[in-house]
Write an enzyme that holds these catalytic residues in place. Structure first.
Site, PDB file in Angstrom:
ATOM      1  N   SER A 193       0.852  -1.177   0.000  1.00  0.00           N
ATOM      2  CA  SER A 193       0.000   0.000   0.000  1.00  0.00           C
ATOM      3  C   SER A 193       0.904   1.248   0.000  1.00  0.00           C
ATOM      4  CB  SER A 193      -0.938  -0.053   1.205  1.00  0.00           C
ATOM      5  OG  SER A 193      -2.097   0.687   0.961  1.00  0.00           O
ATOM      6  N   ASP A 449      -8.139  -5.711  -6.521  1.00  0.00           N
ATOM      7  CA  ASP A 449      -7.866  -4.561  -5.650  1.00  0.00           C
ATOM      8  C   ASP A 449      -8.010  -3.242  -6.410  1.00  0.00           C
ATOM      9  OD1 ASP A 449      -6.869  -2.712  -3.845  1.00  0.00           O
ATOM     10  OD2 ASP A 449      -4.771  -3.330  -4.107  1.00  0.00           O
ATOM     11  N   HIS A 474      -6.089  -6.534  -2.040  1.00  0.00           N
ATOM     12  CA  HIS A 474      -5.025  -5.632  -1.594  1.00  0.00           C
ATOM     13  C   HIS A 474      -3.940  -6.372  -0.798  1.00  0.00           C
ATOM     14  CE1 HIS A 474      -3.828  -1.469  -1.166  1.00  0.00           C
ATOM     15  NE2 HIS A 474      -3.825  -1.511   0.151  1.00  0.00           N
TER      16      HIS A 474
END
Ligand SMILES: *[C@@H]1O[C@H](CO)[C@@H](O)[C@H](O)[C@H]1NC(C)=O
Ligand SMILES: *[C@@H]1O[C@H](CO)[C@@H](O)[C@H](O)[C@H]1NC(C)=O
Ligand SMILES: *[C@@H]1O[C@H](CO)[C@@H](O)[C@H](O)[C@H]1NC(C)=O
Ligand SMILES: *[C@@H]1O[C@H](CO)[C@@H](O)[C@H](O)[C@H]1NC(C)=O
Ligand SMILES: *[C@@H]1O[C@H](CO)[C@@H](O)[C@H](O)[C@H]1NC(C)=O
Length: 512
Positions: A193, A449, A474
């Site tokens: 991320s 994602d 994710h």
């Protein structure tokens, strides 16, 4: 997490972002839940591992890496400022072979790290193979790595990706000295991320310090109006690989259309009852919060498909939305929300816009979990990433507007709406967006994602690689392997492992 905080986000009419960060109250709750689920998995993994290795390790208890703190300049770019803060980090030496074993750096961001950052996960499995020293570094202003002034407004501008990368450079020098490292001990960094972006950027900007990087689900292209987020949500709800279908997507769209009509007609009593609002809805701010919280349920389930640990998956969502016995699509959304609340142990949903703003303004330091105030600040000051739903084809509520998101920057941080686009442009100019000119980086994304839309999806060169995993959400590759992992994920992990071996010019070694 802080649900409260969450609320803040919701803010205005709109709601938020996620993944990385922002989001309605529900998105923060979901992110917190994902952190807990990952930590639980890591704990199980470590315990499972100890069963067979406890004889070799002795009592595992006292061998667990301890948290330590390293003093960092608060402002790396002004040495006249002598203020410092203490940055938290962990080191695991157990797998390391000091004569030339590499260093695997796990980068934090968006929230607190824990000791599991050096005990479980893909990077730890790889450390076992390549006999690496494991170092995990918490991001400034998150977790316990908070400057002495806390989260007050005055010093918040020292929270930036540039300062964070400079922290990592200092940490590199400190660890190199402490463990007497030489050029033979090559550094590879990892992150997922926003920390995935930092991983890529640390290699890009500090190639003399870092040999290679793995960047998982890294949205390296900043964007003010992240419309593609909900385009991917729409596609994922239609994707049969994960139990979606075009009908599912259409039913979700119809249900949110009905919610928007009720909001337009001001039918707040029915909405409060159906979606179990903690308090009566008071004005359009609260309407926006309700829409944002509902959208978060769908967005969160898509983004964290199979990661949530509460059996809230796209397949489950689509089964529920296909159940005509529940009534019209709106009724099915009511049932989906009730189901979500039950699994999250929520007895009501906080739709207060004012409370959401208050939470974002709160300077109370929370040493664990997600840092909502800090992350929202970073979106205003660097990244944007606002997940809007204003275009044709978005299946969620039209109350998710760019204006409402950007207004929060002004209301909470005094950052003018008009300056956010400039900040986003600077970030892209500074790092190269989704065409970074670097080498020895592997960008890993899952096609379910929504964040993959801002990452690097094509091989840039023979040493700047992109992996797109069919059917995962994710950061799925960062977890320890589990039975039931799709073949595409297993295959991706293997490519990453071989690529790292290649970059280290080493064959995998057997575990110690
Ligand atoms: C930091 O600088 C201020 C003056 O700018 C000085 O009063 C203070 O003693 C310095 N602190 C340290 C730890 O050097
Ligand atoms: C550090 O490493 C060098 C070269 O590998 C070695 O000569 C030296 O003795 C080491 N120092 C310590 C304190 O281990
Ligand atoms: C939710 O539960 C809390 C205690 O767990 C209680 O104080 C509160 O009144 C409940 N709210 C609703 C709307 O049921
Ligand atoms: C990039 O190249 C690698 C092999 O070097 C390949 O496995 C991978 O599928 C390629 N990625 C894309 C997105 O084409
Ligand atoms: C993903 O895998 C499924 C089979 O599980 C296949 O039908 C589909 O074509 C694949 N999608 C892509 C983009 O490769």
């Amino acid at each position: 997490m802080e649900p409260l905080v969450v609320a803040m986000l919701l803010l205005l009419l709109a709601r938020g972002h996620s993944a990385l960060g922002l989001g309605g109250r529900n998105m923060w709750l979901i992110k917190e839940k994902v952190l807990q689920a990952r930590e639980q998995r890591a704990r199980d993994h470590v315990r499972g591992g100890q069963r067979w290795s406890s004889a070799a390790l002795g009592s595992a208890q006292h061998l667990e890496p301890q948290e330590e703190f390293f003093p960092q300049p608060l402002d790396h770019f002004n040495r006249q400022n002598n203020a410092t803060y203490k940055q938290r980090y962990w080191v695991n030496t157990k797998l390391w072979e000091p004569q030339g074993g590499p260093v695997f750096l796990y980068i934090g961001g968006e929230g607190a790290l824990t000791t599991y950052s050096v005990l479980a996960g893909e990077h730890v499995d790889l450390a076992r193979k390549y006999r690496a020293l494991l170092v995990a570094v918490e991001h400034r202003y998150y977790g316990a790595s908070i400057n002495p002034d806390g989260l007050n407004h005055r010093n918040l501008h020292f929270l930036s990706s540039q300062q964070a990368l400079a922290d990592l450079a200092m940490m590199h020098a400190f660890i190199s000295h402490r463990y007497n490292l030489s050029k033979l001990n090559k550094w590879i960094c990892f992150g997922g991320s926003y920390p995935g972006s930092l991983s890529a950027w640390f290699r890009l900007k500090f190639p003399h310090l870092v040999h290679a990087a793995v960047a998982s689900s890294a949205p390296v292209r900043a964007q003010l109006d992240f419309t593609a987020y909900n385009k991917v949500v729409s596609r994922s709800l239609s994707n049969p690989v994960v139990g979606g279908s075009p009908e599912c997507r259409a039913t979700v769209g119809a249900a949110f259309g009905a919610v928007d009509e009720m909001l337009a007609r001001g039918e707040s009593a029915a909405l409060e009852r159906d979606f179990r609002s903690c308090r009566p809805l008071d004005g359009s701010g609260d309407y926006g919060q309700l829409a944002g919280n509902l959208a978060d349920v769908v967005m969160g389930i898509v983004q964290y498909n199979h990661e949530l640990g509460i059996d809230a998956t796209i397949a489950h969502l689509c089964r529920l939305m296909a159940n005509t016995r529940l009534g019209a699509p709106y009724r099915r959304l009511v049932a989906l929300n009730a189901n979500y609340m039950e699994r999250m142990s929520l007895n009501c949903t906080d739709n207060s816009y004012q409370r959401a703003l208050e939470e974002l303004r709160s300077e109370v330091v929370k040493p664990y979990g997600v840092g909502e105030r800090q992350w929202y600040y970073q979106t205003c000051a660097e990244f944007g990433y606002y997940q809007t739903c204003e275009d044709e084809g978005c299946p969620l509520s039209r109350w998710l507007t760019l204006r409402s998101e950007v207004d929060v920057c002004a209301q909470v941080f005094g950052i003018s709406a008009s300056s956010v686009q400039g900040a986003v442009d600077f970030t892209n100019d500074y790092y190269g967006a989704d065409r970074p000119k670097a080498s020895r980086i592997i960008f890993v994304n899952g096609d379910i994602d929504p964040w993959h839309a801002l990452s690097v999806l094509r091989n840039q060169s023979r040493s700047e690689l992109a992996l797109v995993i069919n059917g995962t959400a994710h950061c799925a590759n960062m977890n320890p392997p589990e039975t039931g992992d799709p073949l595409s994920l297993q295959h991706a992990r293997q490519i990453i492992e071989e690529q790292i071996g290649d970059w280290l010019s080493r064959r995998p070694l057997y575990p110690l």
